[in-house]
Motif scaffolding. Structure first.
Motif, PDB file in Angstrom:
ATOM      1  N   THR A  44       0.848  -1.191   0.000  1.00  0.00           N
ATOM      2  CA  THR A  44       0.000   0.000   0.000  1.00  0.00           C
ATOM      3  C   THR A  44       0.882   1.239   0.000  1.00  0.00           C
ATOM      4  O   THR A  44       1.855   1.303   0.750  1.00  0.00           O
ATOM      5  CB  THR A  44      -0.913   0.039   1.237  1.00  0.00           C
ATOM      6  OG1 THR A  44      -1.717  -1.142   1.263  1.00  0.00           O
ATOM      7  CG2 THR A  44      -1.823   1.257   1.220  1.00  0.00           C
ATOM      8  N   THR A  45       0.568   2.204  -0.851  1.00  0.00           N
ATOM      9  CA  THR A  45       1.324   3.453  -0.882  1.00  0.00           C
ATOM     10  C   THR A  45       0.373   4.637  -0.810  1.00  0.00           C
ATOM     11  O   THR A  45      -0.779   4.570  -1.266  1.00  0.00           O
ATOM     12  CB  THR A  45       2.167   3.584  -2.174  1.00  0.00           C
ATOM     13  OG1 THR A  45       1.292   3.641  -3.309  1.00  0.00           O
ATOM     14  CG2 THR A  45       3.133   2.423  -2.324  1.00  0.00           C
ATOM     15  N   PHE A  46       0.866   5.709  -0.232  1.00  0.00           N
ATOM     16  CA  PHE A  46       0.131   6.979  -0.189  1.00  0.00           C
ATOM     17  C   PHE A  46       1.155   8.093  -0.370  1.00  0.00           C
ATOM     18  O   PHE A  46       2.164   8.143   0.329  1.00  0.00           O
ATOM     19  CB  PHE A  46      -0.613   7.143   1.140  1.00  0.00           C
ATOM     20  CG  PHE A  46      -1.419   8.417   1.207  1.00  0.00           C
ATOM     21  CD1 PHE A  46      -2.638   8.512   0.557  1.00  0.00           C
ATOM     22  CD2 PHE A  46      -0.947   9.518   1.901  1.00  0.00           C
ATOM     23  CE1 PHE A  46      -3.389   9.688   0.618  1.00  0.00           C
ATOM     24  CE2 PHE A  46      -1.698  10.697   1.966  1.00  0.00           C
ATOM     25  CZ  PHE A  46      -2.912  10.769   1.315  1.00  0.00           C
ATOM     26  N   SER A  47       0.917   8.975  -1.345  1.00  0.00           N
ATOM     27  CA  SER A  47       1.875  10.037  -1.645  1.00  0.00           C
ATOM     28  C   SER A  47       1.142  11.345  -1.891  1.00  0.00           C
ATOM     29  O   SER A  47      -0.075  11.375  -2.120  1.00  0.00           O
ATOM     30  CB  SER A  47       2.733   9.682  -2.867  1.00  0.00           C
ATOM     31  OG  SER A  47       1.921   9.583  -4.032  1.00  0.00           O
ATOM     32  N   VAL A  48       1.897  12.425  -1.853  1.00  0.00           N
ATOM     33  CA  VAL A  48       1.343  13.764  -2.073  1.00  0.00           C
ATOM     34  C   VAL A  48       2.246  14.513  -3.037  1.00  0.00           C
ATOM     35  O   VAL A  48       3.470  14.346  -3.028  1.00  0.00           O
ATOM     36  CB  VAL A  48       1.199  14.537  -0.736  1.00  0.00           C
ATOM     37  CG1 VAL A  48       2.545  14.695  -0.040  1.00  0.00           C
ATOM     38  CG2 VAL A  48       0.547  15.896  -0.950  1.00  0.00           C
ATOM     39  N   ASP A  49       1.658  15.311  -3.934  1.00  0.00           N
ATOM     40  CA  ASP A  49       2.414  16.163  -4.848  1.00  0.00           C
ATOM     41  C   ASP A  49       1.775  17.539  -4.880  1.00  0.00           C
ATOM     42  O   ASP A  49       0.622  17.711  -4.461  1.00  0.00           O
ATOM     43  CB  ASP A  49       2.482  15.558  -6.259  1.00  0.00           C
ATOM     44  CG  ASP A  49       1.103  15.309  -6.853  1.00  0.00           C
ATOM     45  OD1 ASP A  49       0.423  16.286  -7.216  1.00  0.00           O
ATOM     46  OD2 ASP A  49       0.694  14.136  -6.964  1.00  0.00           O
ATOM     47  N   GLY A  50       2.504  18.514  -5.346  1.00  0.00           N
ATOM     48  CA  GLY A  50       1.969  19.875  -5.383  1.00  0.00           C
ATOM     49  C   GLY A  50       2.739  20.763  -6.336  1.00  0.00           C
ATOM     50  O   GLY A  50       3.824  20.407  -6.808  1.00  0.00           O
ATOM     51  N   SER A  51       2.177  21.911  -6.620  1.00  0.00           N
ATOM     52  CA  SER A  51       2.813  22.882  -7.506  1.00  0.00           C
ATOM     53  C   SER A  51       2.415  24.291  -7.060  1.00  0.00           C
ATOM     54  O   SER A  51       1.250  24.539  -6.718  1.00  0.00           O
ATOM     55  CB  SER A  51       2.381  22.659  -8.952  1.00  0.00           C
ATOM     56  OG  SER A  51       3.028  23.569  -9.830  1.00  0.00           O
ATOM     57  N   PHE A  52       3.404  25.183  -7.058  1.00  0.00           N
ATOM     58  CA  PHE A  52       3.190  26.583  -6.705  1.00  0.00           C
ATOM     59  C   PHE A  52       3.859  27.445  -7.773  1.00  0.00           C
ATOM     60  O   PHE A  52       5.006  27.189  -8.154  1.00  0.00           O
ATOM     61  CB  PHE A  52       3.804  26.906  -5.343  1.00  0.00           C
ATOM     62  CG  PHE A  52       3.432  25.934  -4.262  1.00  0.00           C
ATOM     63  CD1 PHE A  52       2.292  26.125  -3.502  1.00  0.00           C
ATOM     64  CD2 PHE A  52       4.216  24.815  -4.016  1.00  0.00           C
ATOM     65  CE1 PHE A  52       1.935  25.223  -2.507  1.00  0.00           C
ATOM     66  CE2 PHE A  52       3.871  23.917  -3.027  1.00  0.00           C
ATOM     67  CZ  PHE A  52       2.726  24.113  -2.272  1.00  0.00           C
TER      68      PHE A  52
END
Length: 388
Positions: A35-43
């Motif tokens: 099981t994996t859980f990740s987060v990404d973002g952009s500013f």
């Protein structure tokens, strides 16, 4: 209708786009028990100076010439996304949700920051391919826009379309090379890649384009892509389609069939990259596709039936160390009674400070005409972009 288009300022935040999740360097928060859980973002934030020059006919539509400085988002908004996957026997289950935020609320909305959910879907992967169900970007013109060389830049704006100010993004090459693959509810199947080919076919929630319309069938979209890598380079080619019918229940109403094909190729060798893409359609509109253009009062049909539209985009770039130089030209045309033409020429320089942070300087000239009404907008944009 044209006065309504000038009211685009209230709508532009809801028509921005994103890089595919795979293009981001997501931070893994959990990885255990398959099981994996990740987060990404952009500013990103740009200082922008735009100068609008209109003839008398266009001034009657959208007001006098203007010079305007802004501090705002670029072609991409700011977002944060969450990704989940879990292997269960021979199935890989996954999902993504992404939340999009405008930073342009200080001018007239005070602190009422708009938050929009652009993606919220689940996926099931196996040896037979993938099924995606939920809300995501659609397939027609998808690769045209995701492989745009100025996707991380600023792109075109015009006062006629309410984009010099606005509570959201600029338009990149939306309306000057392609239409926008608006996020919609869908069920989409993607095949495994076979000899470089991959097919995606989607059943999409349809758009109402006919007066008092009904849609007996959903919208259908698809895209076939081909990828081939070789020493020092690669080639990506694609072709897509869209088809839907909206039947009118109004007296003397018109049924509207929206259909189109999209296509393109991108070739990269060493530091050079060439991009050529386009689309041909009818009953589709000029900027954002049949649903959004109809809602905004932009024409998709006339007395003679569905209106033809087309667009194309040519780009070249060269990467030298941390620098990437881009030249771009694109245009869209809508064959209405008063012919619509929109074209954009862009020059940009991107500088990678590191893998996560880059700077961009861009000069853009947009020319839009509606019949004999004309506007030229020149824009200088200086921006900073942070991705993780």
């Amino acid at each position: 209708m044209l006065r309504r288009i000038s009211g685009f300022i209230l709508f532009t935040f809801f028509v921005c786009l994103t890089l595919p999740p795979a293009a981001q360097s997501a931070i893994t928060l959990y990885d255990a028990d398959e099981t994996t859980f990740s987060v990404d973002g952009s500013f990103n934030t740009f200082y922008v100076y735009s100068s609008s020059d209109k003839n008398a006919e266009m001034e009657a539509i959208s007001g006098p010439d203007r010079e305007q400085s802004r501090v705002k988002m670029g072609f991409l908004p700011n977002w944060i996304g969450f990704n989940f996957s879990k292997q269960v026997n021979n199935l890989k289950l996954g999902g993504r949700s992404s939340f999009w935020v405008t930073i342009n609320d200080s001018d007239n909305n005070l602190t009422e920051t708009g938050i929009d959910v652009r993606q919220f879907y689940g996926t099931v992967d196996a040896d037979w391919g993938q099924v995606l169900f939920g809300k995501d970007f659609t397939l027609f013109n998808r690769s045209n826009i995701f492989l745009d060389e100025i996707l991380l830049g600023y792109g075109n704006v015009s006062d006629t379309l309410g984009l010099i100010d606005g509570n959201g993004v600029s338009f990149g090459n939306i309306g000057t090379g392609y239409t926008y693959p608006f996020p919609s509810a869908q069920i989409t199947y993607r095949t495994p890649q076979l000899h470089g080919f991959k097919l995606a076919v989607g059943v999409i929630d349809p758009s109402r384009t006919a007066d008092e319309g009904q849609e007996k069938t959903p919208r259908f979209e698809g895209e076939l892509t081909f990828n081939h890598k070789f020493e020092s380079g690669d080639v990506t080619a694609w072709g897509g389609f869209l088809y839907q019918k909206s039947e009118s229940n109004a007296q003397n109403g018109m049924d509207i069939t929206s259909k189109g094909v999209s296509y393109g190729v991108r070739a990269r060798y060493a530091g050079f990259s060439l991009h050529a893409s386009g689309f041909n359609a009818e009953g589709l509109g000029f900027l954002l596709g049949p649903g959004a253009d109809t809602t905004l009062g932009l024409p998709v049909a006339g007395p003679g039936g569905e209106l033809d539209s087309n667009g194309w985009l040519l780009q070249a770039s060269y990467t030298y160390g941390p620098l990437r130089f881009v030249g771009s030209y694109g245009e869209n045309e809508l064959k209405a009674a008063d012919k619509w033409e929109n074209q954009t020429a862009t020059g940009a320089v991107f500088y990678n400070v590191n893998d996560y942070f880059k700077l961009v300087a861009e000069y853009n000239v947009n020319e839009i005409s509606i019949g004999t009404a004309e506007e030229e907008t020149k824009t200088v944009a200086l921006g900073a972009i942070l991705n993780f």
